[in-house]
Design an enzyme around this catalytic site. Structure first.
Site, PDB file in Angstrom:
ATOM      1  N   ASP A   1       0.867  -1.088   0.127  1.00 24.62           N
ATOM      2  CA  ASP A   1      -0.009   0.085  -0.050  1.00 24.62           C
ATOM      3  C   ASP A   1       0.889   1.344  -0.045  1.00 24.62           C
ATOM      4  O   ASP A   1       0.570   1.992   0.962  1.00 24.62           O
ATOM      5  CB  ASP A   1      -0.920  -0.071   1.100  1.00 24.62           C
ATOM      6  CG  ASP A   1      -2.066  -1.288   1.247  1.00 24.62           C
ATOM      7  OD1 ASP A   1      -2.971  -1.275   0.874  1.00 24.62           O
ATOM      8  OD2 ASP A   1      -1.257  -2.305   1.601  1.00 24.62           O
TER       9      ASP A   1
ATOM     10  N   HIS B   1      -2.975  -9.773  -1.550  1.00 26.35           N
ATOM     11  CA  HIS B   1      -3.395  -8.378  -1.079  1.00 26.35           C
ATOM     12  C   HIS B   1      -4.125  -8.132   0.130  1.00 26.35           C
ATOM     13  O   HIS B   1      -3.873  -7.534   1.101  1.00 26.35           O
ATOM     14  CB  HIS B   1      -3.826  -7.320  -2.178  1.00 26.35           C
ATOM     15  CG  HIS B   1      -4.188  -6.143  -1.697  1.00 26.35           C
ATOM     16  ND1 HIS B   1      -2.975  -5.122  -1.418  1.00 26.35           N
ATOM     17  CD2 HIS B   1      -5.482  -5.350  -1.580  1.00 26.35           C
ATOM     18  CE1 HIS B   1      -3.849  -3.965  -0.986  1.00 26.35           C
ATOM     19  NE2 HIS B   1      -5.097  -4.198  -1.175  1.00 26.35           N
TER      20      HIS B   1
ATOM     21  N   HIS C   1     -10.354  -3.072   7.472  1.00 27.23           N
ATOM     22  CA  HIS C   1     -11.105  -4.014   6.504  1.00 27.23           C
ATOM     23  C   HIS C   1     -11.393  -5.201   7.313  1.00 27.23           C
ATOM     24  O   HIS C   1     -12.269  -5.897   7.008  1.00 27.23           O
ATOM     25  CB  HIS C   1     -10.096  -4.393   5.188  1.00 27.23           C
ATOM     26  CG  HIS C   1     -10.004  -3.232   4.517  1.00 27.23           C
ATOM     27  ND1 HIS C   1     -10.952  -2.637   3.802  1.00 27.23           N
ATOM     28  CD2 HIS C   1      -8.907  -2.510   4.062  1.00 27.23           C
ATOM     29  CE1 HIS C   1     -10.545  -1.549   2.922  1.00 27.23           C
ATOM     30  NE2 HIS C   1      -9.345  -1.451   3.144  1.00 27.23           N
TER      31      HIS C   1
ATOM     32  N   HIS D   1      -4.018  -0.735   6.050  1.00 29.77           N
ATOM     33  CA  HIS D   1      -2.815   0.425   6.220  1.00 29.77           C
ATOM     34  C   HIS D   1      -2.326   0.420   7.737  1.00 29.77           C
ATOM     35  O   HIS D   1      -2.487   1.140   8.224  1.00 29.77           O
ATOM     36  CB  HIS D   1      -3.229   1.576   5.825  1.00 29.77           C
ATOM     37  CG  HIS D   1      -3.641   1.914   4.311  1.00 29.77           C
ATOM     38  ND1 HIS D   1      -3.891   2.949   3.834  1.00 29.77           N
ATOM     39  CD2 HIS D   1      -4.114   0.663   3.475  1.00 29.77           C
ATOM     40  CE1 HIS D   1      -4.255   2.635   2.483  1.00 29.77           C
ATOM     41  NE2 HIS D   1      -4.392   1.453   2.272  1.00 29.77           N
TER      42      HIS D   1
END
Length: 333
Positions: A50, A215, A224, A252
């Site tokens: 990211d 990912h 998430h 992140h």
């Protein structure tokens, strides 16, 4: 004056290059790459995710510390866990973002090694085939990006999995985003073949260590959280084939979750640039070994008998160390 034969050759090369870009087989064995280990039988590398923001959100500072740690560990390569170019991938092979977010940022001599890259959901919002193109590799020899592939280093194998097509929301509710699904449709056929290929490759692997890279998160206490589609479709395959580590980005942050019902360690390295401060969900403290809501990256050193991981923040400070041996129980270091 350019001869007609020269023009014909240029046309042929252009045609075959575009044909290569457009042809994505719906079923095939995963492409394999060989990566040698050091003379002493060890392997070391960095993991970052990211990141692609043209140096902003501390991307350049993370890159600087990656260079320092990379030199200290004499790394063999770098793994990117996706979302390589924000906000919407690359527009094409001539997009200046490839220089601005990659070539001009990761300039340390220790980072001039092979980069193994997977695609993230933001990469799918651009021209996916651009990131897969050999033209980028000609521009920078470090760049290698495929949808899914295997890197074999003898006693350790890495299985890179294209996770974005698993997520239903990107298809049913993309909001204002447009995704590049060329090579993915029909989706269910693509996913079925991919899962079959991953399962087969993991079963056939004789490597001492098996590491899967994607990912999207499978287990995460960050924004998430759990990716349900991966938990239901991919995780059973990983568990059945006794993989050791699942490495991802997407959230992140930097994170280590040690599952209480599986031998798999879940490692998030998604702090390559913009981080999400204070965004954490409740999680079993027995499982959550590290949660850091800032920028940074991860290193890993592997031998026949040991794996050692270290998480670093944007200043190069060590946040967390953890190691595991095939002959002994895992232990905090």
């Amino acid at each position: 004056m350019v001869s007609p034969s020269h023009n014909s050759m240029i046309f042929f090369l252009f045609f075959t290059a575009n044909l290569w870009l457009c042809f994505v087989p719906s079923t095939a064995e995963l492409k394999r790459f060989e990566h040698p280990v050091k003379a002493d039988g060890s392997l070391s590398f960095l993991v970052v995710g990211d990141w692609g923001r043209k140096g902003l959100y501390n991307q350049s500072l993370v890159a600087t510390q990656m260079g320092v740690v990379g030199e200290k560990l004499d790394i063999d390569f770098v793994i990117s866990t996706g979302d390589n170019f924000y906000e919407d991938g690359l527009t094409g092979v001539s997009d200046p973002a490839f220089n601005e977010s990659f070539i001009n940022i990761y300039t340390a001599s220790s980072l001039q090694k092979q980069w193994y890259n997977v695609l993230g959901n933001h990469d799918y919002r651009g021209n996916v085939e651009a990131q897969l193109s050999p033209i980028l590799t000609k521009m920078d020899h470090r760049w290698l990006c495929l949808r899914s592939f295997i890197v074999n280093a003898g006693f350790v194998e890495f299985f890179f999995v294209d996770t974005t097509p698993f997520v239903n929301e990107y298809f049913t509710d993309p909001k204002e985003s447009t995704y590049d699904w060329k090579g993915i449709l029909p989706r269910q056929e693509y996913l079925s073949n991919l899962l079959e290929d991953v399962d087969s490759a993991l079963r056939d692997s004789t490597a001492k260590w098996k590491i899967v890279v994607g990912h999207h998160t499978i287990k995460s206490a960050a924004q998430h959280g759990i990716t349900i589609e991966l938990e239901e479709q991919l995780l059973p395959i990983l568990q059945a084939n006794n993989i050791d580590l699942y490495v991802n980005g997407h959230d992140h942050c930097l994170e280590h979750i040690s599952s209480t019902n599986s031998q798999i360690q879940f490692l998030t390295s998604g702090g390559g640039s913009k981080a999400w401060r204070g965004d954490i969900r409740e999680w079993n403290p027995e499982e959550l070994k590290l949660y850091y809501d800032g920028q940074g990256f991860m290193s890993m050193q592997i031998t026949q008998t040991h794996v050692d991981i270290v998480f670093y923040d944007v200043f190069g400070n060590v946040l967390h160390k953890w190691g595991i041996s095939k002959d002994h129980d895992a232990a905090e270091l």
